[in-house]
Scaffold this active site. Structure first.
Site, PDB file in Angstrom:
ATOM      1  N   ASN A 129       0.861  -1.188   0.000  1.00 16.26           N
ATOM      2  CA  ASN A 129       0.000   0.000   0.000  1.00 16.26           C
ATOM      3  C   ASN A 129       0.888   1.225   0.000  1.00 16.26           C
ATOM      4  O   ASN A 129       1.344   1.690   1.047  1.00 16.26           O
ATOM      5  CB  ASN A 129      -0.917  -0.015   1.223  1.00 16.26           C
ATOM      6  CG  ASN A 129      -1.946  -1.107   1.104  1.00 16.26           C
ATOM      7  OD1 ASN A 129      -2.936  -0.968   0.377  1.00 16.26           O
ATOM      8  ND2 ASN A 129      -1.701  -2.228   1.783  1.00 16.26           N
ATOM      9  N   GLU A 130       1.145   1.721  -1.188  1.00 19.24           N
ATOM     10  CA  GLU A 130       2.075   2.833  -1.356  1.00 19.24           C
ATOM     11  C   GLU A 130       1.375   4.157  -1.013  1.00 19.24           C
ATOM     12  O   GLU A 130       0.150   4.195  -0.863  1.00 19.24           O
ATOM     13  CB  GLU A 130       2.575   2.865  -2.812  1.00 19.24           C
ATOM     14  CG  GLU A 130       3.375   1.630  -3.221  1.00 19.24           C
ATOM     15  CD  GLU A 130       4.767   1.544  -2.583  1.00 19.24           C
ATOM     16  OE1 GLU A 130       5.039   2.247  -1.590  1.00 19.24           O
ATOM     17  OE2 GLU A 130       5.585   0.752  -3.075  1.00 19.24           O
TER      18      GLU A 130
END
Ligand code: F6R
Length: 640
Positions: free
Chosen positions: A172-173
């Site tokens: 989850n950037e």
């Protein structure tokens, strides 16, 4: 024992005590990663057993990467030695690169089987890892199904996490939404840079991945995030102390009510209570803390130490220190002198000088010096100036290159040398076989032993050229080729007895008065850390010997970080000419120039980094009010 009951934790709620008032996530700090990894594995094992007693499945969310490796090692040990069964365990992995074949050495599928699943009795049908080969048309539905499958099992009982330097959890950037579910995602550039060494170059790192979402992770009943090493310190601080923001997705964890961050000292080093404890509570002021605080204040206010005033101290949480020390004038002078005494142009000790205030002993005048260099270039990169002085000042200097460094030589470089050899010696069978191998080699192939040998020899010849340039005779140069490194891949073996024996042998042969070694714990692929551990183990074994009472160990830092000014115990200044000489010594390591394979997150070449770093250290000393040198190499003493 649950980690929340561990002796290091006097509180369960973050921010409940004065010391932790900046913190919004419960965290525990350990000296190193081994002890907490065992504790976390035990927490997981307890959960598995509790669920088994209840006749229920235990649903685990698992992570890959370097952070959880020791947890998996301990789980495997618990299975083998203490009968822990995984028969009731169902696992969901956080993520997988996309596209990615299961059989690929870099796949998370491969990682999980290698580190855990192949060694325990988990049922194959209970293992869930996002499929990196799912057809792009089916990807959307595939992700929804993955999410639904977790829900169908009643959600995750326990989620293990690492954290990326971007603040990602799973993949989850930055930009990820707090209630995102499993989906495909584009990897951040920093994440790809960090993965580059495992893929032998950033160009080979996939651009996309499949990841569980923030919402998926947050719905776990218990979350433990592991972070080790100085590289994680900044992001750990931002996550624990900063505002919740999609720019640092891990900050969403502040909203979870059963999360613990497990940190080693290096990863915790930027937390306010660790970095500047005087800002959170009253301190017990020992010598090192005083120096740390005064240097911090001088840097904060951009004022030389001798110009700091009582008001400066009082305004910055240090009135307690002043009460102990009298006036700012007294304290300033004391700290200034301490720093001043770290500076020496005589790293091997100054003959016939009063050495009571010098970093090194004057006697014996001619010291036996053993410089350990993890790779065949760290010696000149990290301490080329000091190396040069030690030789020039007549000490008996020996070098020991701990690893062959062969995986950092590109195939193109190796082919070049093989082709030259072939022109000279057209009928050499080995050369032919090397050339044939390199011409058909694919990304997934591990180098043949001949190719590895050639690559190692290239690095040897570069090292010899550099040490000759620094006037060291060839018989003083040792190549240990420690076996832990010789896997042909980025993943190394764990340290074994023969590695330690080789380290002991060379120390025992030379009986050094000084040992220099890389104290760099931020090496992106961990070799420096393993080499340091090998030295520490050897010192433990040898310390009973008489000659060891005369042996001092100095740690330099490798290519990535420098000691903080307050940590430096020996500062060796360099003139502009010496800086140039060091640059030339580094140039001999030609295979490591221009876009080297394991550059980490910094695109500067090694000689540029070394010069920038040494110039910056000198600049920092000068800003503190000390003399203005062109460059400084820095060392910290290790007491064993
Ligand atoms: C791995 C994962 C990532 C890593 C993170 C830290 O499955 O999802 O979030 O946990 O990138 O990686 P290491 O542990 O290698 O520093």
């Amino acid at each position: 024992m649950n980690i929340t009951e561990h002796k290091n934790i006097s509180y369960k709620q973050p921010g409940k005590f004065e010391e932790t008032r900046f913190e919004k996530i419960h965290n525990v700090i350990f000296e190193a990663s081994k002890e907490p990894s065992i504790l976390i594995a035990q927490e997981i094992a307890q959960l598995i057993r509790d669920k088994e007693l209840q006749n229920k499945p235990c649903v685990l969310g698992l992570a890959t990467g370097s952070s959880p490796i020791k947890v998996y090692e301990e789980l495997v040990r618990l299975h083998n030695e203490e009968g822990l069964s995984f028969a009731n365990v169902i696992t969901f992995n956080l993520d997988e690169y996309y596209p990615m074949d299961k059989s690929n050495l870099q796949s998370y599928f491969f990682f999980m089987h290698e580190h855990l699943f192949n060694h325990v009795d988990i049922l194959a049908e209970n293992i869930n890892i996002p499929n990196g080969k799912v057809n792009s048309d089916d990807l959307y539905q595939y992700c929804i199904d993955y999410e639904m499958k977790i829900k169908a099992f009643g959600g995750l009982d326990f989620q293990l996490l690492g954290i990326g330097r971007t603040g990602h959890i799973g993949f989850n950037e930055p930009g990820s939404h707090h209630n995102s579910g499993t989906r495909s995602i584009t990897l951040d550039h920093i994440t790809r840079v960090d993965a580059a060494s495992a893929f032998l170059g950033i160009a080979n790192v996939p651009r996309k991945a499949i990841t569980m979402g923030i919402g998926t992770v947050m719905s776990a009943k218990r979350i433990v995030l592991l972070a080790w090493g100085a590289n994680k310190a900044e992001i750990v601080k931002e996550t624990i102390e900063g505002k919740i923001t999609s720019e640092v997705p891990a900050t969403y964890l502040q909203q979870h009510d059963n999360v613990s961050f497990i940190l080693d000292e290096a990863a915790a080093s930027e937390l306010t209570r660790v970095k500047t404890p005087w800002l959170v509570t009253s301190c017990v002021w020992n010598g090192p803390l005083k120096l740390k605080a005064v240097v911090w204040l001088s840097e904060l206010l951009n004022k030389p130490i001798l110009k700091l005033t009582d008001k400066d101290y009082n305004n910055n949480g240090m009135s307690g220190l002043l009460t102990e020390e009298g006036t700012a004038y007294d304290l300033n002078t004391k700290m200034f002198n301490k720093l001043q005494q770290t500076i020496t142009g005589w790293p091997g000790g100054k003959p016939n000088a009063d050495d009571s205030r010098r970093p090194e002993r004057a006697i014996p005048e001619r010291k036996r010096v053993l410089i350990f260099s993890p790779h065949p270039d760290d010696d000149v990169i990290s301490m080329g100036g000091t190396f040069d002085r030690l030789v020039e000042q007549g000490h008996d200097v020996h070098i020991a290159y701990q690893t062959s460094g062969n995986i950092a030589v590109s195939d193109e470089e190796a082919l070049k040398f093989a082709e030259i050899t072939q022109s000279i010696c057209p009928n050499c069978e080995v050369t032919k076989s090397i050339i044939n191998f390199l011409k058909i080699k694919t990304d997934n192939d591990i180098d043949s032993s001949e190719v590895r040998r050639l690559k190692g020899l290239i690095r040897r010849s570069e090292s010899i050229a550099a040490t000759r340039y620094l006037n060291l005779s060839d018989d003083k140069v040792n190549f240990l080729d420690l076996p832990f490194y010789e896997t042909g891949t980025v993943k190394k073996n764990i340290l074994a007895e023969n590695d330690i024996t080789m380290m002991c042998d060379i120390i025992d042969r030379i009986k050094p008065h000084q040992i220099y070694a890389a104290g760099d714990l931020a090496d992106p692929h961990g070799t420096h850390k393993v080499c340091l551990d090998a030295l520490f183990e050897a010192l433990k074994i040898l310390k009973q010997n008489d000659y060891m009472t005369d042996c001092w160990v100095w740690l330099y830092r490798g290519a990535w970080h420098e000691w903080e000014s307050y940590q430096i115990e020996m500062a060796v200044p360099m003139s502009p000419d010496q800086v140039l000489k060091k640059r030339h010594a580094i140039f001999y390591h030609q295979s490591q120039k221009d876009g080297v394979m394991f550059q980490g997150g910094d695109s500067r070449e090694f000689w540029v980094r070394a010069e920038d770093r040494n110039r910056l250290t000198a600049q920092k000393y000068n800003n503190l009010g000390l003399a203005d040198y062109a460059a400084i190499e820095a060392f910290k003493r290790y007491h064993f």
